[in-house]
Design a protein around this motif. Sequence first.
Motif, PDB file in Angstrom:
ATOM      1  N   UNK A  83       0.868  -1.174   0.000  1.00  0.00           N
ATOM      2  CA  UNK A  83       0.000   0.000   0.000  1.00  0.00           C
ATOM      3  C   UNK A  83       0.909   1.230   0.000  1.00  0.00           C
ATOM      4  N   UNK A  84       0.496   2.293  -0.682  1.00  0.00           N
ATOM      5  CA  UNK A  84       1.287   3.518  -0.610  1.00  0.00           C
ATOM      6  C   UNK A  84       1.308   3.982   0.843  1.00  0.00           C
ATOM      7  N   UNK A  85       2.387   4.724   1.139  1.00  0.00           N
ATOM      8  CA  UNK A  85       2.687   4.999   2.547  1.00  0.00           C
ATOM      9  C   UNK A  85       1.508   5.546   3.350  1.00  0.00           C
ATOM     10  N   UNK A  86       0.795   6.533   2.812  1.00  0.00           N
ATOM     11  CA  UNK A  86      -0.227   7.172   3.657  1.00  0.00           C
ATOM     12  C   UNK A  86      -1.292   6.160   4.086  1.00  0.00           C
ATOM     13  N   UNK A  87      -1.662   5.266   3.181  1.00  0.00           N
ATOM     14  CA  UNK A  87      -2.676   4.283   3.548  1.00  0.00           C
ATOM     15  C   UNK A  87      -2.086   3.122   4.324  1.00  0.00           C
ATOM     16  N   UNK A  88      -0.806   2.850   4.092  1.00  0.00           N
ATOM     17  CA  UNK A  88      -0.162   1.763   4.840  1.00  0.00           C
ATOM     18  C   UNK A  88      -0.224   2.071   6.336  1.00  0.00           C
ATOM     19  N   UNK A  89       0.176   3.280   6.722  1.00  0.00           N
ATOM     20  CA  UNK A  89       0.171   3.646   8.139  1.00  0.00           C
ATOM     21  C   UNK A  89      -1.250   3.801   8.668  1.00  0.00           C
TER      22      UNK A  89
ATOM     23  N   UNK B  10       4.012  13.223   9.129  1.00  0.00           N
ATOM     24  CA  UNK B  10       3.974  12.959  10.577  1.00  0.00           C
ATOM     25  C   UNK B  10       4.751  11.706  10.974  1.00  0.00           C
ATOM     26  N   UNK B  11       4.753  10.686  10.094  1.00  0.00           N
ATOM     27  CA  UNK B  11       5.457   9.450  10.456  1.00  0.00           C
ATOM     28  C   UNK B  11       6.977   9.646  10.455  1.00  0.00           C
ATOM     29  N   UNK B  12       7.460  10.616   9.658  1.00  0.00           N
ATOM     30  CA  UNK B  12       8.909  10.851   9.575  1.00  0.00           C
ATOM     31  C   UNK B  12       9.358  11.868  10.617  1.00  0.00           C
ATOM     32  N   UNK B  13       8.421  12.666  11.125  1.00  0.00           N
ATOM     33  CA  UNK B  13       8.767  13.778  12.024  1.00  0.00           C
ATOM     34  C   UNK B  13       9.636  13.367  13.222  1.00  0.00           C
ATOM     35  N   UNK B  14       9.342  12.224  13.887  1.00  0.00           N
ATOM     36  CA  UNK B  14      10.160  11.880  15.059  1.00  0.00           C
ATOM     37  C   UNK B  14      11.640  11.661  14.732  1.00  0.00           C
ATOM     38  N   UNK B  15      11.954  11.439  13.455  1.00  0.00           N
ATOM     39  CA  UNK B  15      13.350  11.162  13.088  1.00  0.00           C
ATOM     40  C   UNK B  15      14.052  12.383  12.497  1.00  0.00           C
ATOM     41  N   UNK B  16      13.310  13.485  12.367  1.00  0.00           N
ATOM     42  CA  UNK B  16      13.900  14.689  11.772  1.00  0.00           C
ATOM     43  C   UNK B  16      14.983  15.228  12.704  1.00  0.00           C
ATOM     44  N   UNK B  17      16.123  15.581  12.131  1.00  0.00           N
ATOM     45  CA  UNK B  17      17.249  16.048  12.943  1.00  0.00           C
ATOM     46  C   UNK B  17      17.149  17.537  13.224  1.00  0.00           C
ATOM     47  N   UNK B  18      17.583  17.884  14.421  1.00  0.00           N
ATOM     48  CA  UNK B  18      17.718  19.291  14.748  1.00  0.00           C
ATOM     49  C   UNK B  18      19.029  19.740  14.104  1.00  0.00           C
ATOM     50  N   UNK B  19      19.004  20.837  13.346  1.00  0.00           N
ATOM     51  CA  UNK B  19      20.219  21.230  12.618  1.00  0.00           C
ATOM     52  C   UNK B  19      21.401  21.467  13.561  1.00  0.00           C
ATOM     53  N   UNK B  20      21.093  21.921  14.787  1.00  0.00           N
ATOM     54  CA  UNK B  20      22.223  22.186  15.693  1.00  0.00           C
ATOM     55  C   UNK B  20      22.932  20.884  16.131  1.00  0.00           C
TER      56      UNK B  20
END
Length: 671
Positions: A359-365, A447-457
Amino acid sequence: MMNEQTTEVCRNSIRNDQKRTCAFSLLESNLDLKRANDISLAATNLDNGAGIAFQMEESIPLDCELTGIVIIAGLFVSEEKPMWRLARCASSNLSRSLRRRCFYTAAIPGPCIVHKRGTDILHDPWFNKDTGFPLTERDRLGLRGLLPPRVISFEHQYDRFMESYRSLEKNTQGQPHGSVSLAKWRILNRLHDRNETLYYRVLIDNIKDFAPIIYTPTVGLVCQNYSGLFRRPRGMYFSAKDKGEMMSMIYNWPAHQVDMIVLTDGSRILGLGDLGVQGIGIPIGKLDIYVAAAGINPQRILPVMLDVGTNNQKLLEDPLYLGLRQPRLEGEEYLSIVDEFMEAVHTRWPKAIVQFEDFQMKWAFETLQRYRKRFCMFNDDIQGTAGVALAGVTGNMGAGSAGLGVLNMAIEALSRMSGNNEMAVKNKCYLLDKDGLITKERKNIDPAAAPFAKDLKDVEGLREGASPIEVVKKLKPHVLLGLSGVGGIFNEEVLKAMRESDSTKPAIFAMSNPTMNAECTAADAFKYAGPNIVFGSGSPFEDVDLGNGKVGHVNQANNMYLFPGIGLGTLLSGAHIITDGMLQAAAECLASYMTDEEIQKGILYPSIDSIRDITAEVGAAVLRAAVEEDLAEGHGDVGPRELKQMSKPETVAYVSRNMWFPVYSPLVHEK
Ligand SMILES: NC(=O)C1=CN([C@@H]2O[C@H](COP(=O)(O)OP(=O)(O)OC[C@H]3O[C@@H](n4cnc5c(N)ncnc54)[C@H](O)[C@@H]3O)[C@@H](O)[C@H]2O)C=CC1
Ligand SMILES: CC(=O)C(=O)O
Ligand SMILES: [Mg+2]
């Protein structure tokens, strides 16, 4: 009835295909006959069977407190001889006292009831034996005269098929790879459509050769060309036009019981994108692996296509296209179709397991969250892929359903195994998508990727959207994981940068499928990143000759190592949902499968040839996890209490015993 030792001996001899030596190996084994309560006897043919029984009696110590002999007949018996007569003949040479203690086991396929006769049977691949119907059966089923007179044994049919397959290989040497693969798929598919017992037997015995045909990579080509290749339907198709009808449609499926369903909406087929209704090839291929690896009974599987339209313009314009010619449904309209299907399945088969696939990602989750607490289901791409990548993840490309699924589970497992907190492990993981490194600066972040987003600092020297080469050069990762669906993005420059990895054995996983979508080839990985890497790929590659007798080992990092065990373990546990704990148990079972020595050699997974054994272990791990979580309600005659009492080896033996194995069962007609 059978004790564990005997079961094991018989299982081994079946697995090793030492048909005629089965009973002899039993005699030669170190079985303590004094302690054995039951002895299993495999009768292979009349003379042999009788002879074996006789020999067994001689080898049974006089003071043995034998309570019974289990005669396994019919497994490999010649088709001319009815099973029960054979079993009785085999035991007739025993002394009367022993004969009275014989049991005729049902561990073998007993007679199979069929509600049709004559040509209807010949045209039903579940029951058809082609020329293998014994004469008595031809009489019983109204088949006399409908087949050439000579009865051909199963073994002979098998050899005949393999000969034609090998000659196809020989005759197509030098021809374009794609057309050869499709020709191989066709010959296998024809057998599948005609005689499932023979088909699954050749598949099980030759899984390493045939998996690349019925599964990735060839299945991708088949899906791309499905409308043109279509000859006969397989599985069920529920379309947007069937809204309101699904509850009754589900009863059109001829099997009374279904254990395993693989469902797709065709929106992200491997790395090939939206293939609409043509994606049905994937559920079919996955379920073939279920039968071959997990021994799920093929009469209890169901491949399903949910056709909600396609956004693939080329397909919409293709006059041959067999799916709905409309854009994909979206939003509530889409979900209402999936809801209706899930309700219908659950009403008819409340215990069926539904594997969501491609399933494409949005529907998979979304669908995973929506259904996982209500139905017995899992998403293979999100949840099944993780375990194969657990060797350690520090760098990750592809922030889709597979990539995020791997990261989530790997972080959880790695933090548990290393004793570090999740945050510390997460800090070491970097996620890239088509727009490069994902940071908190990213606009419209998923939203599913947000927890892994790096803080640039925290990522000095890197920027939002940094390219793969920038990231690899800066981080010198131990592991580079590709789940992008984009062929070749681990290019020469990226691979050469991996030479500078902080690890002495950097791992490169080009997990995208099919082969042309792999992030790099095995040969390029070893050539540019050096001979010390560990390499994994979603589709198979040949091992690489590194010169001086050294070999660059290729691991097939594919969820096929896990999903069959997840399905089988869940089925046998009788759990009504699939929890993170059960999935984690499957992943950890696979992760602990190899020895340190093998891992040092770059061998991360066992050979596909042993997939049935691996699946038994994974299935047992899943079952035990369900028991531990108090979710196991039991299956068939085996209740939750018995499951709870099983030791680990007993659970593995129980799972193995419950795997279906293709042999011709005697068919009995009933109106
Ligand atoms: N080996 C295995 O067992 C499995 C392999 N896969 C493969 O993984 C691939 C992706 O599957 P999904 O995650 O479900 O697809 P998806 O469409 O949900 O995600 C693909 C991701 O890759 C990213 N991407 C695209 N181009 C990129 C580039 N040039 N550089 C970096 N990232 C890029 C996209 O932005 C997206 O985040 C497919 O090829 C699939 O066959 C999926 C499941 C299991
Ligand atoms: C292997 C698999 O599930 C995929 O490529 O989507
Ligand atoms: Mg998939």
